[in-house]
Design a protein around this motif. Structure first.
Motif, PDB file in Angstrom:
ATOM      1  N   UNK A 152       0.811  -1.219   0.000  1.00  0.00           N
ATOM      2  CA  UNK A 152       0.000   0.000   0.000  1.00  0.00           C
ATOM      3  C   UNK A 152       0.838   1.259   0.000  1.00  0.00           C
ATOM      4  N   UNK A 153       0.168   2.348  -0.345  1.00  0.00           N
ATOM      5  CA  UNK A 153       0.816   3.649  -0.345  1.00  0.00           C
ATOM      6  C   UNK A 153      -0.125   4.656   0.303  1.00  0.00           C
ATOM      7  N   UNK A 154       0.288   5.189   1.447  1.00  0.00           N
ATOM      8  CA  UNK A 154      -0.558   6.166   2.144  1.00  0.00           C
ATOM      9  C   UNK A 154      -0.138   7.599   1.849  1.00  0.00           C
ATOM     10  N   UNK A 155       1.104   7.758   1.324  1.00  0.00           N
ATOM     11  CA  UNK A 155       1.575   9.099   0.968  1.00  0.00           C
ATOM     12  C   UNK A 155       1.071   9.459  -0.437  1.00  0.00           C
ATOM     13  N   UNK A 156       1.345  10.695  -0.873  1.00  0.00           N
ATOM     14  CA  UNK A 156       0.743  11.138  -2.139  1.00  0.00           C
ATOM     15  C   UNK A 156       1.704  11.040  -3.336  1.00  0.00           C
ATOM     16  N   UNK A 157       2.628  10.106  -3.275  1.00  0.00           N
ATOM     17  CA  UNK A 157       3.543   9.900  -4.411  1.00  0.00           C
ATOM     18  C   UNK A 157       3.422   8.470  -4.921  1.00  0.00           C
ATOM     19  N   UNK A 158       3.746   8.245  -6.199  1.00  0.00           N
ATOM     20  CA  UNK A 158       3.688   6.862  -6.691  1.00  0.00           C
ATOM     21  C   UNK A 158       4.761   5.989  -6.034  1.00  0.00           C
ATOM     22  N   UNK A 159       4.413   4.722  -5.859  1.00  0.00           N
ATOM     23  CA  UNK A 159       5.314   3.729  -5.265  1.00  0.00           C
ATOM     24  C   UNK A 159       5.674   2.749  -6.389  1.00  0.00           C
ATOM     25  N   UNK A 160       6.973   2.635  -6.681  1.00  0.00           N
ATOM     26  CA  UNK A 160       7.403   1.834  -7.846  1.00  0.00           C
ATOM     27  C   UNK A 160       8.562   0.918  -7.462  1.00  0.00           C
ATOM     28  N   UNK A 161       8.455  -0.354  -7.849  1.00  0.00           N
ATOM     29  CA  UNK A 161       9.577  -1.272  -7.604  1.00  0.00           C
ATOM     30  C   UNK A 161       9.657  -2.313  -8.713  1.00  0.00           C
ATOM     31  N   UNK A 162      10.782  -3.015  -8.725  1.00  0.00           N
ATOM     32  CA  UNK A 162      10.970  -4.143  -9.650  1.00  0.00           C
ATOM     33  C   UNK A 162      10.639  -5.425  -8.894  1.00  0.00           C
ATOM     34  N   UNK A 163       9.780  -6.262  -9.474  1.00  0.00           N
ATOM     35  CA  UNK A 163       9.474  -7.577  -8.918  1.00  0.00           C
ATOM     36  C   UNK A 163      10.351  -8.622  -9.594  1.00  0.00           C
ATOM     37  N   UNK A 164      10.816  -9.593  -8.828  1.00  0.00           N
ATOM     38  CA  UNK A 164      11.466 -10.778  -9.407  1.00  0.00           C
ATOM     39  C   UNK A 164      10.844 -11.997  -8.760  1.00  0.00           C
ATOM     40  N   UNK A 165      10.306 -12.894  -9.554  1.00  0.00           N
ATOM     41  CA  UNK A 165       9.657 -14.092  -8.998  1.00  0.00           C
ATOM     42  C   UNK A 165      10.215 -15.355  -9.657  1.00  0.00           C
ATOM     43  N   UNK A 166      10.219 -16.449  -8.868  1.00  0.00           N
ATOM     44  CA  UNK A 166      10.694 -17.738  -9.384  1.00  0.00           C
ATOM     45  C   UNK A 166       9.557 -18.535 -10.008  1.00  0.00           C
ATOM     46  N   UNK A 167       8.497 -17.849 -10.450  1.00  0.00           N
ATOM     47  CA  UNK A 167       7.267 -18.579 -10.766  1.00  0.00           C
ATOM     48  C   UNK A 167       7.384 -19.542 -11.939  1.00  0.00           C
ATOM     49  N   UNK A 168       8.353 -19.317 -12.829  1.00  0.00           N
ATOM     50  CA  UNK A 168       8.508 -20.298 -13.920  1.00  0.00           C
ATOM     51  C   UNK A 168       9.155 -21.595 -13.437  1.00  0.00           C
ATOM     52  N   UNK A 169       9.937 -21.482 -12.369  1.00  0.00           N
ATOM     53  CA  UNK A 169      10.476 -22.717 -11.759  1.00  0.00           C
ATOM     54  C   UNK A 169       9.325 -23.477 -11.089  1.00  0.00           C
ATOM     55  N   UNK A 170       8.501 -22.725 -10.365  1.00  0.00           N
ATOM     56  CA  UNK A 170       7.354 -23.324  -9.678  1.00  0.00           C
ATOM     57  C   UNK A 170       6.409 -23.974 -10.690  1.00  0.00           C
ATOM     58  N   UNK A 171       6.136 -23.255 -11.788  1.00  0.00           N
ATOM     59  CA  UNK A 171       5.214 -23.788 -12.788  1.00  0.00           C
ATOM     60  C   UNK A 171       5.831 -24.958 -13.559  1.00  0.00           C
ATOM     61  N   UNK A 172       7.148 -24.928 -13.749  1.00  0.00           N
ATOM     62  CA  UNK A 172       7.821 -26.039 -14.411  1.00  0.00           C
ATOM     63  C   UNK A 172       7.599 -27.331 -13.626  1.00  0.00           C
ATOM     64  N   UNK A 173       7.727 -27.217 -12.293  1.00  0.00           N
ATOM     65  CA  UNK A 173       7.516 -28.397 -11.437  1.00  0.00           C
ATOM     66  C   UNK A 173       6.030 -28.671 -11.197  1.00  0.00           C
ATOM     67  N   UNK A 174       5.181 -27.774 -11.671  1.00  0.00           N
ATOM     68  CA  UNK A 174       3.729 -27.896 -11.489  1.00  0.00           C
ATOM     69  C   UNK A 174       3.386 -28.028 -10.002  1.00  0.00           C
ATOM     70  N   UNK A 175       3.938 -27.059  -9.230  1.00  0.00           N
ATOM     71  CA  UNK A 175       3.750 -27.084  -7.778  1.00  0.00           C
ATOM     72  C   UNK A 175       3.064 -25.815  -7.271  1.00  0.00           C
ATOM     73  N   UNK A 176       2.456 -25.050  -8.188  1.00  0.00           N
ATOM     74  CA  UNK A 176       1.949 -23.736  -7.800  1.00  0.00           C
ATOM     75  C   UNK A 176       0.543 -23.739  -7.211  1.00  0.00           C
TER      76      UNK A 176
END
Ligand code: 1HN
Length: 348
Positions: A152-176
């Motif tokens: 969440x963001x309670x202040x009046x400026x945009x909040x921006x970040x880079x996400x990195x997820x291992x989700x293709x490893x998870x989906x490869x193993x079909x464990x998601x």
């Protein structure tokens, strides 16, 4: 020794393949070379995204839909060689996320582990398993697999970040698995900085294991602290020839990588220093936190400034020169590869 003559012609073999195909059988000898290449040939290509191009487009998405409508308002960093697959490398997902003032990205949990590397934040926060942490630029924040999380963001400026997820490893193993919380924001059950008190000061609890299994119990590695540590070693001895000055993010309970699948580290490269050529089997995403660099990847030079994001595919030769004193954050699938005993590197 006598060389055996071919025993059948191409047409005969083709007829044979057609005969076995309906039985869900196929000849290995036709595909063996592709299945076992002599060395990695990444399906990904090197690429650099300029933050000055991403930012206005992301803010435009901020007018298009709410974080709640989107669930997560993210522009996916698609490797140009893997369009439509939400992959920055074959094993990793990455994107740039925006939370607008007053918004909450609703609580959910999933098997994939996530990291956030914060680009812009004045008072933005994330809540992980009942503990809230305020995010600042340069903070490396972890969402362990299976942990409830909302942002969440309670202040009046945009909040921006880079996400990195291992989700293709998870989906490869079909464990998601994935679940939505019944509340938009989970209840905060812990004091702010509770995890820092328990695990983040060179002390750890006398009893009990890790609250997050194989993931670090510290879920915000603050840039203020990481940068101070890095800058304290700059100039003390020579920089590593292939990395510059480098510190990796560690799990305080076992000294291993902070995340079970994703390796993360921070490097400082003094102005004018150029690392030597190296290549490794992990696919790396780099984010320039401070300064300017020229990254040479597979013979091509990419200039990168603050908040620019680059991808170095598996087994691509690379080296980095700092055009100004630079600090670079890197994440890769090295932690998973090391656990499987398959990580390799080569240095020149
Ligand atoms: C996710 O949960 C987040 O929690 C961001 O911020 C990006 C991409 C794919 C799947 C889950 C988040 C995601 C994601």
């Amino acid at each position: 020794m006598q060389t055996a003559a071919p025993t059948s012609d191409a047409a005969t073999r083709k007829r044979y393949y057609d005969t076995i195909a309906p039985q869900s059988l196929a000849p290995l000898w036709e595909v063996l070379k592709g299945l076992v290449p002599p060395e990695p040939r990444s399906k990904a290509v090197p690429h650099v995204w300029s933050y000055s191009k991403i930012r206005p487009l992301l803010l435009e998405a901020g007018k298009l839909l709410t974080a709640e409508e989107a669930e997560r308002r993210v522009l996916v960093l698609e490797n140009p060689a893997l369009p439509g697959q939400s992959r920055i490398t074959p094993s990793m997902y990455s994107g740039v996320q925006l939370v607008m003032p007053g918004e909450i990205a609703p609580a959910h949990r999933h098997t994939a582990s996530a990291l956030r590397f914060v680009l812009e934040s004045d008072g933005g926060y994330t809540v992980v398993a009942g503990e809230r942490t305020i995010m600042q630029r340069g903070d490396f924040v972890i969402t362990p697999n299976g942990a409830w999380h909302d942002h969440g963001q309670e202040k009046d400026t945009p909040l921006i970040w880079v996400d990195g997820l291992d989700l293709h490893m998870i989906n490869f193993f079909e464990t998601g698995f994935m679940e939505h919380h019944n509340e938009k924001a989970q209840t905060i059950t812990k004091k702010d900085e509770d995890s820092v008190a328990r695990y983040g000061s060179g002390l750890v609890p006398m009893t009990g294991g890790s609250p997050f299994g194989m993931t670090s119990p510290i879920f915000n590695y603050r840039y203020e602290k990481s940068r101070a540590a890095l800058m304290d070693i700059v100039g003390q001895g020579k920089p590593d020839a292939h990395l510059g000055y480098a510190l990796r993010y560690a799990n305080p309970l076992d000294g291993g990588w902070a995340m079970p699948t994703i390796a993360t580290w921070l490097t400082q490269i003094p102005k004018g220093f150029e690392t030597k050529d190296a290549r490794c089997t992990d696919g790396r995403t780099i984010i320039v936190v401070e300064g300017e660099i020229s990254a040479e990847i597979d013979g091509k030079t990419y200039r990168m400034g603050e908040s620019d994001i680059g991808v170095i595919p598996s087994w691509a030769w690379s080296r980095i020169r700092a055009d100004k004193d630079a600090i670079v954050f890197t994440f890769s699938d090295r932690a998973a590869q090391e656990k499987l005993g398959i990580w390799r590197e080569e240095k020149r």
